[in-house]
Design a protein around this motif. Structure first.
Motif, short mmCIF file in Angstrom:
data_model
loop_
_atom_site.label_atom_id
_atom_site.label_comp_id
_atom_site.label_asym_id
_atom_site.label_seq_id
_atom_site.Cartn_x
_atom_site.Cartn_y
_atom_site.Cartn_z
N GLN A 240 0.77 -1.25 0.20
CA GLN A 240 0.21 -0.09 0.09
C GLN A 240 0.73 1.12 -0.07
O GLN A 240 0.69 2.20 -0.58
N ALA A 241 1.84 1.26 0.76
CA ALA A 241 2.82 2.50 0.98
C ALA A 241 3.47 2.64 -0.24
O ALA A 241 3.62 3.85 -0.88
N LEU A 242 3.97 1.61 -1.00
CA LEU A 242 4.89 1.78 -2.05
C LEU A 242 4.13 2.48 -3.33
O LEU A 242 4.28 3.21 -4.22
N ARG A 243 2.68 1.87 -3.44
CA ARG A 243 1.94 2.25 -4.59
C ARG A 243 1.17 3.69 -4.41
O ARG A 243 1.02 4.50 -5.42
N VAL A 244 1.02 4.04 -3.09
CA VAL A 244 0.73 5.41 -2.77
C VAL A 244 1.50 6.36 -2.98
O VAL A 244 1.29 7.36 -3.79
N LEU A 245 3.07 6.06 -2.55
CA LEU A 245 4.13 7.21 -3.21
C LEU A 245 4.55 7.03 -4.46
O LEU A 245 4.74 8.11 -5.00
N ARG A 246 4.21 5.84 -5.22
CA ARG A 246 4.72 5.88 -6.75
C ARG A 246 3.41 6.76 -7.36
O ARG A 246 3.88 7.62 -8.10
N TRP A 247 2.24 6.79 -6.92
CA TRP A 247 1.17 7.22 -7.47
C TRP A 247 1.49 8.98 -7.15
O TRP A 247 1.38 9.92 -8.10
N TRP A 248 1.60 9.34 -5.73
CA TRP A 248 1.82 10.73 -5.62
C TRP A 248 3.21 11.22 -6.22
O TRP A 248 3.30 12.50 -6.76
N ASN A 249 4.27 10.50 -6.53
CA ASN A 249 5.27 10.93 -7.16
C ASN A 249 5.26 11.29 -8.57
O ASN A 249 5.74 12.16 -9.26
N GLU A 250 4.37 10.40 -9.13
CA GLU A 250 3.84 10.40 -10.72
C GLU A 250 3.33 12.12 -10.85
O GLU A 250 3.32 12.44 -12.03
N GLY A 251 2.68 12.30 -9.84
CA GLY A 251 1.85 13.54 -9.96
C GLY A 251 2.79 15.04 -9.45
O GLY A 251 2.14 16.08 -9.68
N VAL A 252 3.81 14.80 -9.12
CA VAL A 252 4.87 15.92 -8.78
C VAL A 252 5.53 16.43 -10.05
O VAL A 252 6.14 15.74 -10.44
N PRO A 253 5.19 17.98 -10.26
CA PRO A 253 6.03 18.36 -11.30
C PRO A 253 7.49 18.24 -11.36
O PRO A 253 8.12 18.12 -10.13
N GLY A 254 8.20 17.73 -12.27
CA GLY A 254 9.59 17.32 -12.52
C GLY A 254 10.45 18.59 -12.00
O GLY A 254 11.57 18.42 -11.91
#
Length: 322
Positions: A308-322
């Motif tokens: 759960q934690a890995l997929r939440v962080l993955r999802w969040w990081n995908e939406g953070v501007p580069g």
């Protein structure tokens, strides 16, 4: 463990967890994770729960509590309620993503409509729900999953939303303030309803308002004082049952794909809980009878929380501007 070791560790688990690793962390082809998910009813945890279903469609002979549990005065002294009855078991199977076909083949929805009634008021039919927000949330989601007629429960949530934007299971005791626990459980059910049916204008507005209730509190803090909502906010546990945490709240917003800057503290709580070996620990275990253990004891690395934690962080990081 190195990152690759964590993934290997997660893959060496029950199909109920493994298929989610394949889909959410490895981007495996759909035919791969669908094949793994299809094994849930036939092996491991899923098969074990299906084996325990009663002939009348229930588990443990009851809707929310095992048969006779509330009539035994000694049970009032127990540290926790049992988690073996029908509503909890259905919720677990649904949360694992099991195809409901085996339960539909058993005519489970019709059997429950005929045989199961709420301990709160035994005149209330199972799929009609009762007065508790969290119970009704599970019933709405489980009914949609099994094809039962539960649209009235979606309307119930519109009618029982509080003025501050959320819900509270204690409304029958006079509470006029929402609870983050009840609100998150209601939002999970309303999101499932919306995905299944498209929702109505009223249910969509209720979900949006309930999400705003949590976001105003940054998923973590009291609006009135700025203090943490409670010691359970950053104490992650699996299975969570009805318990709120920053991780559970973030996983809801991941599923609805709504990022908001007000979630940043909650995301940081998840990041800080990661161990040096890349895992997340079981930080709380709710007492109460279970059919069998599906995760680790307190203090040990939890495959479910790590997923759960890995997929939440993955999802969040995908939406953070580069």
């Amino acid at each position: 463990m190195a990152p690759t070791d964590v993934i290997s560790w997660l893959l060496d688990t029950d199909p109920a967890l493994r298929w989610q690793v394949e889909r959410d962390l490895l981007d495996a082809p759909s035919e791969q994770w669908e094949a793994t998910r299809a094994r849930i009813p036939y092996e491991g945890f899923g098969a074990a729960l299906l084996e325990r279903q009663d002939a009348d469609g229930q588990w443990a002979g009851g809707a929310f509590f095992p048969k006779g549990f509330l009539q035994d005065p000694d049970n009032a002294e127990l540290p926790g309620q049992p988690w073996t009855a029908t509503t909890w078991t259905l919720t677990t199977l649904r949360d694992w993503g099991m195809d409901p076909a085996p339960l539909i083949e058993r005519d489970t929805a019709a059997l429950l409509a005929k045989n199961s009634h709420w301990e709160y008021d035994e005149t209330l039919p199972y799929w009609g729900g009762e007065v508790d927000c969290c119970i009704n949330a599970m019933t709405l989601a489980n009914g949609l999953w099994l094809g039962a007629e539960v649209e009235a429960l979606a309307t119930w949530f519109v009618e029982h939303r509080m003025d501050d934007g959320g819900w509270n299971c204690e409304w029958t005791s006079g509470s006029v303030r929402s609870s983050v626990h009840s609100t998150l459980n209601a939002l999970v059910a309303l999101a499932i309803h919306e995905r299944a049916t498209g929702g109505t204008e009223a249910t969509r507005a209720a979900r949006a308002g309930g999400e705003e209730y949590l976001l105003e509190r940054r998923l973590t803090r009291r609006l009135s004082t700025g203090e943490l909502l409670g010691p359970w906010v950053d104490h992650f546990l699996y299975p969570p049952r009805h318990i709120y945490s920053a991780l559970r709240a973030l996983d809801h917003f991941r599923l609805t794909d709504r990022r908001d800057a007000r979630m940043e503290e909650a995301v940081e709580m998840v990041r800080e809980a990661q161990q040096a070996d890349g895992t997340w620990l079981q930080q709380k275990v709710l007492p109460g009878q279970v059919w069998f253990e599906i995760d680790v004891p307190l203090g040990e690395p939890s495959p479910w929380l790590t997923l759960q934690a890995l997929r939440v962080l993955r999802w969040w990081n995908e939406g953070v501007p580069g």
